[in-house]
Every structure is written in C-alpha cells, then in structure tokens.
Design an enzyme around this catalytic site. Structure first.
Site, PDB file in Angstrom:
ATOM      1  N   LYS A  56      39.105  62.541 126.190  1.00 21.07           N
ATOM      2  CA  LYS A  56      40.357  63.426 125.706  1.00 21.07           C
ATOM      3  C   LYS A  56      40.540  64.385 126.997  1.00 21.07           C
ATOM      4  O   LYS A  56      39.797  64.970 127.422  1.00 21.07           O
ATOM      5  CB  LYS A  56      40.109  64.246 124.385  1.00 21.07           C
ATOM      6  CG  LYS A  56      41.396  65.036 123.925  1.00 21.07           C
ATOM      7  CD  LYS A  56      41.011  65.651 122.824  1.00 21.07           C
ATOM      8  CE  LYS A  56      42.108  66.271 122.038  1.00 21.07           C
ATOM      9  NZ  LYS A  56      41.720  67.108 120.643  1.00 21.07           N
ATOM     10  N   ARG A  66      39.301  65.531 107.988  1.00 23.05           N
ATOM     11  CA  ARG A  66      38.473  66.033 108.727  1.00 23.05           C
ATOM     12  C   ARG A  66      37.784  67.308 108.365  1.00 23.05           C
ATOM     13  O   ARG A  66      36.417  67.432 108.743  1.00 23.05           O
ATOM     14  CB  ARG A  66      39.287  66.427 110.109  1.00 23.05           C
ATOM     15  CG  ARG A  66      38.577  66.999 111.310  1.00 23.05           C
ATOM     16  CD  ARG A  66      39.501  66.847 112.569  1.00 23.05           C
ATOM     17  NE  ARG A  66      39.289  67.931 113.400  1.00 23.05           N
ATOM     18  CZ  ARG A  66      38.516  67.647 114.537  1.00 23.05           C
ATOM     19  NH1 ARG A  66      38.347  66.447 114.829  1.00 23.05           N
ATOM     20  NH2 ARG A  66      38.331  68.647 115.623  1.00 23.05           N
ATOM     21  N   TYR A  77      33.342  78.085 107.187  1.00 21.17           N
ATOM     22  CA  TYR A  77      32.773  77.013 106.096  1.00 21.17           C
ATOM     23  C   TYR A  77      31.414  77.385 105.876  1.00 21.17           C
ATOM     24  O   TYR A  77      30.515  76.770 105.046  1.00 21.17           O
ATOM     25  CB  TYR A  77      32.727  75.689 106.879  1.00 21.17           C
ATOM     26  CG  TYR A  77      34.238  75.260 107.004  1.00 21.17           C
ATOM     27  CD1 TYR A  77      35.010  74.848 105.984  1.00 21.17           C
ATOM     28  CD2 TYR A  77      34.490  75.002 108.208  1.00 21.17           C
ATOM     29  CE1 TYR A  77      36.250  74.298 106.178  1.00 21.17           C
ATOM     30  CE2 TYR A  77      36.039  74.689 108.436  1.00 21.17           C
ATOM     31  CZ  TYR A  77      36.641  74.253 107.548  1.00 21.17           C
ATOM     32  OH  TYR A  77      37.964  73.670 107.632  1.00 21.17           O
TER      33      TYR A  77
END
Length: 244
Positions: free
Chosen positions: A150, A211, A243
C-alpha cells in the site's frame, strides 16, 4: 410453515449442531408469535415482544428471522421480502458494537466473489482496495502468509487456515480478483459484497462493518491492540481504543 424451518436449516450445511439448535429455537418461537400468515402487522407485534430482551439477544433473533424470511421469499412462500429491524431506542442504548453471528458466510453462495471478499475482510481485516490489489504472487499458501502493498509500505499478514482452500483454486491467476488479467474496480467489489450480504440476510452490512467485526473478534481472543493495529496496517492504536 413450521416444516420450512427444517428445510431452511438443511441448506445451512456449515453450521454446528449447537448453532442449528439455536436457529431452530429462535425460529420456532418466531412462528409461535406471528402464526402461519406473515405480515407487516404480525412482524411488528413480534418486534415489540423483543423489546425487553438484551440487545445481543435481540440482534441474534432478528438476524435468524431475517435469514429465514429471505429464504421464504426465495422459495416463493411469501410475496414480499419482509425484514425485521432493531428498535431505534435499542440502537441508542448500544454503547459498543457487538459481535455478529456470521457463520452463514462460510456456506455456499450464488455470489462466490462477494463471499470471498466478505471472508477476507471478516477474517483478515483487509480493506476492499487492498484486496483488489492482491496479486497471486503476493500469496504463499505453504507458509500461510500474504504480502500487502500500500503506497510505499508493505506488511505481511497471516492467512487463516480456513481460507487456504478458498484461495487455492485462484492461484493460477495474476490478480486474486481479475478480468482479463486486470483487477476489478472498487464499484464492482462493492456490488459483489452487497449482493452477497443481502443473500445471507444482512443487507445493511458494509465493508466497514465487516472490518469492525474482525477487530471485535480479535479483541475477544485477547489479541493486543498493537498487534491488531499491525495486522490492519495502522500506525497507531488510537482508532482502536474505543473497542477496549
């Protein structure tokens, strides 16, 4: 209508015995409440009955029922694709996203490309743009690793054992998803994913939500946030803090 539950479960070959029992219980309870004739009115009554349950229980039952309703629609048992929705007040009470029951993603599909896209996001946390850029040369099934490139950065991620058999038939190609040895567009990927999740009874699921499901599963398995960030190609854990 009750006999259709057995037919529905027979098509879910990948489910464990416990999962099938859970589906059967929820669907029998559903039919006990709505009766033999499914309508908008009977579904609203059923939804009202769910209001006092925990959010996780509501989501599980709604997920099972929506899959069953889609099955009935496909078989011509009902004239419309009815769908249950989580009550808005229940949505507001949800402080953190919860793990969804997505075992059905491993079953056969009329949208195999969408299925593989969904599994790569759900099981590896990859972005659609990353998946479309994957060349077969970046995959090593023997060592179960995948190289993600990437911009000017690269990272190596582990391929879950369950995905090896999904990738093996594609190893003769140039790209994992290709047409004429050229990768598909993002629009194509989103259409395939959209068709697949709708088929499985989850029309509102997006790549972003899948995701997020990867992240939630990693946290449930006690994986360190820094390790999760590394798997996702994130430079910091800031976006993962919520999270905890």
């Amino acid at each position: 209508m009750r006999d259709r539950i057995s037919a529905f479960l027979e098509e879910k070959q990948g489910l464990s015995v416990n999962s099938k029992q859970s589906y059967k219980y929820d669907l029998e309870q559903f039919l006990d409440m709505v009766g033999e004739r499914i309508s908008e009115t009977s579904l609203k009554i059923y939804q009202a009955q769910l209001a006092n349950l925990k959010i996780s229980a509501q989501k599980r039952k709604i997920s099972a029922c929506n899959q069953f309703l889609y099955f009935l629609y496909q078989k011509g048992e009902v004239d419309s694709f009815y769908r249950l929705e989580l009550a808005k007040q229940a949505e507001k009470k949800t402080e953190k996203p919860e793990i969804l029951y997505l075992d059905s993603f491993w079953q056969e599909s009329d949208h195999p490309e969408g299925r593989l896209l969904a599994l790569l996001i759900l099981e590896m946390g990859l972005l659609p743009s990353e998946i479309l850029a994957i060349k077969v040369a970046d995959i090593n099934l023997d060592f179960q690793v995948l190289r993600i490139s990437k911009a000017s950065q690269q990272r190596i991620v582990t391929i879950p054992t369950a995905l090896l058999s999904e990738l093996e038939p594609l190893m003769g190609q140039t790209y994992l998803f290709e047409r004429g040895e050229k990768p598909y567009s993002r629009q194509w990927a989103f259409r395939q994913l959209e068709s697949f999740v709708k088929e499985k009874g989850f029309p509102s699921l997006s790549a972003q939500v899948l995701r997020e499901q990867f992240i939630l599963r990693q946290i449930e398995n006690k994986v360190d946030l820094y390790e999760i960030a590394k798997k996702l190609g994130l430079k910091t854990v800031l976006t993962l803090e919520k999270y905890r």
